[in-house]
Design a protein around this motif. Structure first.
Motif: not given
Length: 193
Positions: A69-87
């Motif tokens: 997700g971090r490499t495909v999406v250029s959003h500044r907080w891509a990894a944190l968005t994924i992490a929030t969804s996981a949480a």
């Protein structure tokens, strides 16, 4: 609508509202992808029972999804968005997550990866995988700090922080490399179209 160009030719006028709608649709798709990747993390954690019995072994799938997700999406907080969804997804009772520390670990790893991604300019796969390793290694580090500061007990730290830190780094790197390579391949395919 037609407008006259400087050389006298007529050209189509681009409507800024059409560009904004297209950008918004793309951003929505990217956000849904990030949320979906995050939701997959606790699902895979509950379904995959690796026979490894090593601390941090779920970093294989977790960091693969995170770095994809971090490499495909250029959003500044891509990894944190994924992490929030996981949480958030991990609160679903069927997955059996009772430990609040797991959710904190998701968020800390996502934040770490996004900050590293922002401030380390290299997009070399090895460097990106190292970012995943460091993000995943935040879990034993915060547990070690909590154990020292508040006298908390964590089973994974029964023999000290060294071995769990090493295994989190290794599994995070391996999973991160898988995600980075898949993400870069996906980007190449998308840019060919």
């Amino acid at each position: 609508m037609k407008t006259q160009a400087a050389a006298g030719a007529w050209s189509e006028k681009k409507s800024s509202s059409n560009i904004e709608v297209g950008a918004t649709a793309t951003q929505t798709k990217q956000l849904l992808l990030l949320i979906g990747l995050g939701a997959a993390i606790p699902v895979l954690h509950a379904l995959l029972h690796w026979p490894l019995r090593l601390p941090g072994h779920h970093g294989l799938e977790y960091m693969a999804l995170m770095m994809f997700g971090r490499t495909v999406v250029s959003h500044r907080w891509a990894a944190l968005t994924i992490a929030t969804s996981a949480a958030v997804t991990s609160f679903v009772p069927v997955f059996g997550f009772n430990e609040l520390g797991m959710r904190f670990s998701f968020l800390l790893a996502g934040l770490t990866i996004d900050l590293l991604y922002r401030y380390v300019p290299s997009r070399n796969p090895v460097v990106l995988a190292a970012m995943a390793a460091l993000g995943h290694a935040t879990k034993p580090l915060w547990k070690w700090a909590a154990a020292a500061g508040w006298n908390l007990k964590f089973g994974s730290l029964a023999s000290g922080v060294g071995f769990p830190l090493l295994t989190h780094l290794c599994f995070g790197f391996a999973g991160g490399m898988i995600g980075v390579l898949l993400g870069k391949a996906t980007n190449r395919m998308l840019h060919k179209e």
